[in-house]
Motif scaffolding. Structure first.
Motif, short mmCIF file in Angstrom:
data_model
loop_
_atom_site.label_atom_id
_atom_site.label_comp_id
_atom_site.label_asym_id
_atom_site.label_seq_id
_atom_site.Cartn_x
_atom_site.Cartn_y
_atom_site.Cartn_z
N GLN A 84 7.19 6.85 0.43
CA GLN A 84 6.01 7.40 1.14
C GLN A 84 4.70 6.81 0.61
OE1 GLN A 84 6.65 11.35 -0.17
NE2 GLN A 84 7.72 12.02 1.69
N GLY A 85 4.65 6.57 -0.69
CA GLY A 85 3.37 6.21 -1.32
C GLY A 85 2.55 7.47 -1.58
N PRO A 86 1.50 7.36 -2.41
CA PRO A 86 0.76 8.55 -2.86
C PRO A 86 -0.34 9.02 -1.91
CG PRO A 86 -0.07 6.59 -3.98
CD PRO A 86 1.08 6.12 -3.10
N GLU A 87 -0.72 8.20 -0.91
CA GLU A 87 -1.95 8.50 -0.16
C GLU A 87 -1.93 9.86 0.54
OE1 GLU A 87 -0.31 5.66 -0.01
OE2 GLU A 87 -1.71 4.10 -0.71
N ALA A 88 -0.84 10.11 1.28
CA ALA A 88 -0.79 11.37 2.06
C ALA A 88 -0.74 12.57 1.13
CB ALA A 88 0.43 11.36 2.98
N ALA A 89 0.05 12.48 0.06
CA ALA A 89 0.17 13.60 -0.89
C ALA A 89 -1.18 13.87 -1.56
CB ALA A 89 1.25 13.31 -1.93
N LEU A 90 -1.91 12.80 -1.86
CA LEU A 90 -3.22 12.98 -2.50
C LEU A 90 -4.20 13.66 -1.54
CD1 LEU A 90 -5.22 12.55 -4.80
CD2 LEU A 90 -5.62 10.24 -3.97
#
Ligand code: CO
Ligand code: CO
Length: 367
Positions: A84-90
């Protein structure tokens, strides 16, 4: 309230006073201090985000999630996976925070800062050290106990080095490896920094590490090393001579001991940090070696080897009980030799107390 909740409340109170809405801390000493967990800062963003009110939000890569859950004082709240990568969670993690002023840990990786700036496009950013140093500078009894243990290990190790390690004909690196082996045997969790062994003319280079030079009879050898216990550091310097010291070496060493003693005597609550530097420098200057003392007198120490308070001209910070720092004057005569002696002290109500107690005299090593 447990220790970490107490630290969190203190940080939030400081944030309130300074008008900071959000403090963001990455892996490192600040994270360890605030959560009991840390790791090497690597490529995956792992961010502790502390709003001025309420519970921390903890952005954690999936592969660390269990470890954080078990070790850290605060649970992971936003877990992201490699795919997923961190962008959405951040973005999810900072949702609803209305963070206009964000303070970031001084060592936070640029990639994490840029991600944060994307997630909080209207926020202004500053460094978190003014807040965190306030918390970390004064050590609690529990922190001091770990620092005393770390200091006792290097003290015992130095005595064993004098008894057991051969200097003559061996390289600085070989001596450093022997010394580190002894420190680990004495119970350290690890070294606090790369061990410095500087021999002969190298001893006149304050930042020489440990190289391939072979130690000869008549060489001054500076040993500067430290270890960690429970995350907390020690740092000690002793100077020895392989063979017989010359009168000049004895003279310089005597000045250093006097300067160091004067520094320890000067440090007490209410005294500005720079006064300790002035006291040390005064002794060295009056002895005629002022131009060869080319660095600050000392640095704070704790979870990091170098932290606040710095004992340097220009630092008006008033010393307080519980502050821990080095007093480490050195005289470096280019092309000839250098001598430095370093102890860690803690400021107590009646004055500064040394954590290092092993002998500071100039020792002649016969081998
Ligand atoms: Co040192
Ligand atoms: Co030091």
């Amino acid at each position: 309230m447990n220790m970490f909740e107490e630290r969190l409340r203190k940080l939030q109170a400081l944030m309130e006073v300074s008008g900071v809405d959000l403090t963001v801390v990455g892996p490192g000493a600040d994270m360890l201090y605030l959560t009991g967990f840390s790791d090497e800062a690597r490529e995956r963003p792992l961010l502790l985000m502390i709003p001025v009110e309420g519970a921390p939000r903890f952005l954690v890569p999936e592969l660390y999630a269990h470890q954080v859950e078990e070790v850290a004082a605060f649970p992971p709240t936003h877990v992201w996976s490699d795919s997923q990568g961190p962008e959405a969670a951040l973005r999810e993690a900072v949702r609803g925070l209305e963070a206009e002023r964000v303070a970031v840990d001084d060592d936070l990786a640029a990639r994490a800062v840029l991600l944060l700036q994307d997630a909080l496009p209207r926020a202004s950013f500053s460094l978190a050290s003014p807040l965190l140093k306030e918390l970390r500078m004064r050590k609690s009894p529990g922190e001091l106990e770990l620092m005393e243990r770390a200091a006792a290990i290097v003290d015992r190790s130095f005595l064993r080095v004098l008894e057991n390690v051969t200097f003559f004909g061996r390289t600085e690196r070989e001596v450093a490896r022997d010394l580190e082996g002894i420190v680990l045997e004495e119970g350290a969790a690890g070294m606090a920094f790369e061990t410095l062994v500087a021999s002969g003319p190298n001893s006149a280079l304050p930042h020489h590490r440990a190289g391939e030079r072979r130690i000869e009879f008549g060489d001054v050898v500076i040993l500067d090393f430290g270890c960690r216990v429970g995350g907390y550091c020690s740092d000690i310097t002793r100077t020895v001579v392989c063979g017989e010291p010359t009168p000049r070496m004895r003279e310089v060493h005597r000045v250093i001991l006097e300067a160091q003693e004067e520094g320890v005597r000067t440090a007490r609550p209410g005294i500005p940090a720079q006064e300790v530097d002035r006291a040390v420098r005064g002794v060295i200057s009056r002895a005629g070696f002022g131009e060869w003392f080319v660095h600050r007198t000392g640095h704070g120490i704790g979870l990091e080897v170098h932290e606040e308070p710095y004992i340097v001209e220009g630092n008006p910070l008033s010393l307080e009980e519980g502050m821990t720092f080095s007093v480490e004057p050195g005289i470096y005569l280019p092309g000839a030799f250098g001598i430095r002696v370093e102890d860690i002290v803690v400021v107590e109500s009646g004055g500064a107390r040394r954590l290092n107690r092993c002998p500071r005299e100039l020792v002649a090593v016969a081998r």
